[in-house]
Design a protein around this motif. Structure first.
Motif, PDB file in Angstrom:
ATOM      1  N   GLY A  87      -8.401 -13.990  40.083  1.00  0.00           N
ATOM      2  CA  GLY A  87      -7.876 -14.773  41.414  1.00  0.00           C
ATOM      3  C   GLY A  87      -6.158 -15.022  41.520  1.00  0.00           C
ATOM      4  O   GLY A  87      -6.145 -15.861  41.667  1.00  0.00           O
ATOM      5  N   MET A  88      -5.953 -14.190  40.563  1.00  0.00           N
ATOM      6  CA  MET A  88      -4.670 -14.501  40.407  1.00  0.00           C
ATOM      7  C   MET A  88      -3.773 -12.705  40.874  1.00  0.00           C
ATOM      8  O   MET A  88      -3.911 -11.976  41.597  1.00  0.00           O
ATOM      9  CB  MET A  88      -4.138 -14.356  38.934  1.00  0.00           C
ATOM     10  CG  MET A  88      -4.702 -15.844  38.034  1.00  0.00           C
ATOM     11  SD  MET A  88      -4.439 -15.030  36.322  1.00  0.00           S
ATOM     12  CE  MET A  88      -3.012 -15.496  36.526  1.00  0.00           C
ATOM     13  N   GLY A  89      -1.909 -13.332  41.430  1.00  0.00           N
ATOM     14  CA  GLY A  89      -1.118 -12.551  41.552  1.00  0.00           C
ATOM     15  C   GLY A  89      -0.887 -11.475  40.051  1.00  0.00           C
ATOM     16  O   GLY A  89      -0.847 -11.767  39.614  1.00  0.00           O
ATOM     17  N   LEU A  90      -0.336  -9.961  40.467  1.00  0.00           N
ATOM     18  CA  LEU A  90       0.205  -9.423  39.415  1.00  0.00           C
ATOM     19  C   LEU A  90       1.454  -9.987  38.876  1.00  0.00           C
ATOM     20  O   LEU A  90       1.112  -9.938  37.611  1.00  0.00           O
ATOM     21  CB  LEU A  90      -0.045  -8.359  39.758  1.00  0.00           C
ATOM     22  CG  LEU A  90      -0.548  -6.771  39.757  1.00  0.00           C
ATOM     23  CD1 LEU A  90      -0.064  -5.723  40.510  1.00  0.00           C
ATOM     24  CD2 LEU A  90      -1.529  -6.744  38.710  1.00  0.00           C
ATOM     25  N   ASP A  91       1.676 -10.885  38.878  1.00  0.00           N
ATOM     26  CA  ASP A  91       3.121 -11.393  38.405  1.00  0.00           C
ATOM     27  C   ASP A  91       3.178 -13.091  37.997  1.00  0.00           C
ATOM     28  O   ASP A  91       3.394 -13.406  37.236  1.00  0.00           O
ATOM     29  CB  ASP A  91       4.371 -11.967  39.406  1.00  0.00           C
ATOM     30  CG  ASP A  91       3.491 -12.524  40.495  1.00  0.00           C
ATOM     31  OD1 ASP A  91       2.848 -12.675  41.087  1.00  0.00           O
ATOM     32  OD2 ASP A  91       4.215 -13.543  41.115  1.00  0.00           O
ATOM     33  N   GLU A  92       1.355 -13.284  38.229  1.00  0.00           N
ATOM     34  CA  GLU A  92       0.401 -14.116  36.893  1.00  0.00           C
ATOM     35  C   GLU A  92       0.383 -14.336  36.339  1.00  0.00           C
ATOM     36  O   GLU A  92      -0.289 -15.476  35.352  1.00  0.00           O
ATOM     37  CB  GLU A  92      -0.019 -15.140  38.572  1.00  0.00           C
ATOM     38  CG  GLU A  92       0.898 -15.514  39.926  1.00  0.00           C
ATOM     39  CD  GLU A  92      -0.886 -16.330  39.796  1.00  0.00           C
ATOM     40  OE1 GLU A  92      -0.307 -17.647  40.585  1.00  0.00           O
ATOM     41  OE2 GLU A  92      -0.991 -15.932  41.409  1.00  0.00           O
ATOM     42  N   LEU A  93      -0.265 -12.872  35.634  1.00  0.00           N
ATOM     43  CA  LEU A  93      -0.423 -12.893  34.237  1.00  0.00           C
ATOM     44  C   LEU A  93       0.504 -12.829  33.834  1.00  0.00           C
ATOM     45  O   LEU A  93       1.837 -11.850  33.188  1.00  0.00           O
ATOM     46  CB  LEU A  93      -0.674 -11.163  34.816  1.00  0.00           C
ATOM     47  CG  LEU A  93      -2.356 -10.952  35.321  1.00  0.00           C
ATOM     48  CD1 LEU A  93      -2.474  -9.172  35.115  1.00  0.00           C
ATOM     49  CD2 LEU A  93      -3.188 -11.680  34.921  1.00  0.00           C
ATOM     50  N   GLU A  94       0.126 -13.687  32.356  1.00  0.00           N
ATOM     51  CA  GLU A  94       1.121 -13.883  31.520  1.00  0.00           C
ATOM     52  C   GLU A  94       1.310 -13.492  30.138  1.00  0.00           C
ATOM     53  O   GLU A  94       2.597 -12.857  30.059  1.00  0.00           O
ATOM     54  CB  GLU A  94       1.355 -15.434  30.753  1.00  0.00           C
ATOM     55  CG  GLU A  94       1.110 -16.416  31.785  1.00  0.00           C
ATOM     56  CD  GLU A  94       0.748 -17.918  31.809  1.00  0.00           C
ATOM     57  OE1 GLU A  94       1.345 -18.111  30.033  1.00  0.00           O
ATOM     58  OE2 GLU A  94       1.249 -18.756  32.278  1.00  0.00           O
ATOM     59  N   ASP A  95       0.285 -12.480  29.627  1.00  0.00           N
ATOM     60  CA  ASP A  95       0.253 -12.217  28.614  1.00  0.00           C
ATOM     61  C   ASP A  95      -0.482 -11.066  28.696  1.00  0.00           C
ATOM     62  O   ASP A  95      -1.648 -11.138  29.320  1.00  0.00           O
ATOM     63  CB  ASP A  95       0.166 -12.646  27.414  1.00  0.00           C
ATOM     64  CG  ASP A  95      -0.982 -13.029  27.168  1.00  0.00           C
ATOM     65  OD1 ASP A  95      -1.995 -12.759  26.985  1.00  0.00           O
ATOM     66  OD2 ASP A  95      -0.875 -14.663  26.504  1.00  0.00           O
ATOM     67  N   GLU A  96      -0.785  -9.829  27.804  1.00  0.00           N
ATOM     68  CA  GLU A  96      -1.670  -9.091  27.783  1.00  0.00           C
ATOM     69  C   GLU A  96      -3.328  -9.087  27.390  1.00  0.00           C
ATOM     70  O   GLU A  96      -4.374  -8.706  27.067  1.00  0.00           O
ATOM     71  CB  GLU A  96      -1.477  -7.409  26.685  1.00  0.00           C
ATOM     72  CG  GLU A  96      -0.459  -7.171  26.907  1.00  0.00           C
ATOM     73  CD  GLU A  96      -0.371  -6.992  28.424  1.00  0.00           C
ATOM     74  OE1 GLU A  96      -1.374  -5.990  29.004  1.00  0.00           O
ATOM     75  OE2 GLU A  96       0.563  -6.949  29.572  1.00  0.00           O
ATOM     76  N   GLY A  97      -3.331 -10.776  26.441  1.00  0.00           N
ATOM     77  CA  GLY A  97      -4.474 -10.651  25.851  1.00  0.00           C
ATOM     78  C   GLY A  97      -5.364 -11.367  26.979  1.00  0.00           C
ATOM     79  O   GLY A  97      -6.646 -11.559  27.301  1.00  0.00           O
ATOM     80  N   ASP A  98      -4.730 -11.926  28.199  1.00  0.00           N
ATOM     81  CA  ASP A  98      -5.593 -11.978  29.843  1.00  0.00           C
ATOM     82  C   ASP A  98      -6.463 -10.732  30.300  1.00  0.00           C
ATOM     83  O   ASP A  98      -7.795 -10.443  30.036  1.00  0.00           O
ATOM     84  CB  ASP A  98      -5.554 -12.637  30.281  1.00  0.00           C
ATOM     85  CG  ASP A  98      -4.880 -13.551  30.829  1.00  0.00           C
ATOM     86  OD1 ASP A  98      -5.741 -14.758  29.874  1.00  0.00           O
ATOM     87  OD2 ASP A  98      -3.754 -14.294  32.019  1.00  0.00           O
ATOM     88  N   VAL A  99      -5.558  -9.647  30.049  1.00  0.00           N
ATOM     89  CA  VAL A  99      -6.158  -8.180  30.465  1.00  0.00           C
ATOM     90  C   VAL A  99      -6.904  -7.630  29.548  1.00  0.00           C
ATOM     91  O   VAL A  99      -8.171  -7.195  29.703  1.00  0.00           O
ATOM     92  CB  VAL A  99      -4.712  -7.006  30.328  1.00  0.00           C
ATOM     93  CG1 VAL A  99      -5.211  -5.543  31.106  1.00  0.00           C
ATOM     94  CG2 VAL A  99      -3.659  -7.174  31.800  1.00  0.00           C
ATOM     95  N   ASN A 100      -6.520  -7.923  28.126  1.00  0.00           N
ATOM     96  CA  ASN A 100      -7.736  -7.426  26.957  1.00  0.00           C
ATOM     97  C   ASN A 100      -9.646  -8.346  27.228  1.00  0.00           C
ATOM     98  O   ASN A 100     -10.024  -7.319  27.536  1.00  0.00           O
ATOM     99  CB  ASN A 100      -7.044  -7.749  25.572  1.00  0.00           C
ATOM    100  CG  ASN A 100      -5.918  -6.484  25.349  1.00  0.00           C
ATOM    101  OD1 ASN A 100      -5.993  -5.564  26.012  1.00  0.00           O
ATOM    102  ND2 ASN A 100      -5.210  -7.110  24.511  1.00  0.00           N
ATOM    103  N   ASP A 101      -8.877  -9.406  27.350  1.00  0.00           N
ATOM    104  CA  ASP A 101     -10.350 -10.129  27.699  1.00  0.00           C
ATOM    105  C   ASP A 101     -10.624 -10.022  28.539  1.00  0.00           C
ATOM    106  O   ASP A 101     -12.579  -9.741  28.710  1.00  0.00           O
ATOM    107  CB  ASP A 101     -10.201 -12.131  27.479  1.00  0.00           C
ATOM    108  CG  ASP A 101      -9.893 -12.965  26.214  1.00  0.00           C
ATOM    109  OD1 ASP A 101      -9.625 -11.727  25.287  1.00  0.00           O
ATOM    110  OD2 ASP A 101      -8.962 -13.067  26.969  1.00  0.00           O
ATOM    111  N   ALA A 102     -10.574 -10.061  30.113  1.00  0.00           N
ATOM    112  CA  ALA A 102     -10.572  -9.059  31.223  1.00  0.00           C
ATOM    113  C   ALA A 102     -11.889  -7.666  31.155  1.00  0.00           C
ATOM    114  O   ALA A 102     -12.725  -7.656  31.711  1.00  0.00           O
ATOM    115  CB  ALA A 102     -10.060  -8.612  32.521  1.00  0.00           C
ATOM    116  N   ILE A 103     -10.631  -6.768  30.312  1.00  0.00           N
ATOM    117  CA  ILE A 103     -11.660  -5.318  29.679  1.00  0.00           C
ATOM    118  C   ILE A 103     -12.822  -5.603  29.390  1.00  0.00           C
ATOM    119  O   ILE A 103     -14.234  -4.841  29.222  1.00  0.00           O
ATOM    120  CB  ILE A 103     -10.416  -4.522  29.852  1.00  0.00           C
ATOM    121  CG1 ILE A 103      -9.578  -4.244  30.609  1.00  0.00           C
ATOM    122  CG2 ILE A 103     -10.806  -2.754  29.225  1.00  0.00           C
ATOM    123  CD1 ILE A 103     -10.117  -3.493  31.994  1.00  0.00           C
TER     124      ILE A 103
END
Length: 169
Positions: A87-103
């Motif tokens: 529920g965030m904007g692309l510009d709100e993603l702070e690091d790749e950790g969130d992306v790795n966790d989500a995938i």
């Protein structure tokens, strides 16, 4: 030659697995990621093991049936998926950790859906903790003599793959 094998006394073929994978991916993306515009483009035209600017999530299967479930997705789409999921904007993603966790979590959900196929046939199947690989250029090769099902999905111009490698079912 199409995949076909006996699982828990019943024959399970490639079409059954593909249909289950397509339904699972569309359901996960619709309910957890809030993305409804996925199109599956099965069958895959040629094998893919080399990825560029991508993220791959993998979950191992063990027990009565062993193998690997995978999700291979371009970084740009992985970031969109993560932002939507959180529920965030692309510009709100702070690091790749969130992306790795989500995938990793989406791959885990897909593996859970696939596990239900085997559990429903009386088989005991366990899932490993998700593993995630990301990079500008890498290859993923599963060393197995077993069968593989690869289902490509498209969202606009972007394409990602879901994979199921099976050994000893």
């Amino acid at each position: 030659m199409p995949l076909s094998f006996t699982v828990g006394g019943a024959t399970l073929n490639e079409a059954d697995l593909v249909a289950h994978m397509v339904g699972a991916v569309k359901n996960i993306f619709s309910t957890m990621v809030f993305i409804d515009d996925l199109a599956d483009s099965y069958p895959l035209d040629k094998p893919v093991s080399h990825f560029t600017c991508s993220i791959s999530g993998m979950v191992g299967l063990g027990g009565d049936c062993s193998g690997m479930v995978g999700l291979h997705i371009p970084e740009e789409l992985a970031r969109e998926v993560t932002a939507s999921m959180l529920g965030m904007g692309l510009d709100e993603l702070e690091d790749e950790g969130d992306v790795n966790d989500a995938i990793g979590e989406i791959t885990n959900m897909l593996a859970g859906e696939i596990k239900m196929i085997f559990s429903g046939r009386g088989m005991n199947v366990c899932l490993s903790t998700p593993s995630v690989i990301a990079g500008k250029e890498y290859s993923v090769e599963v060393v197995s003599s077993g069968a593989a099902v690869v289902v490509p999905f498209e969202r606009g111009e972007q394409r990602f793959l879901t994979t199921l490698q099976l050994e000893g079912c």
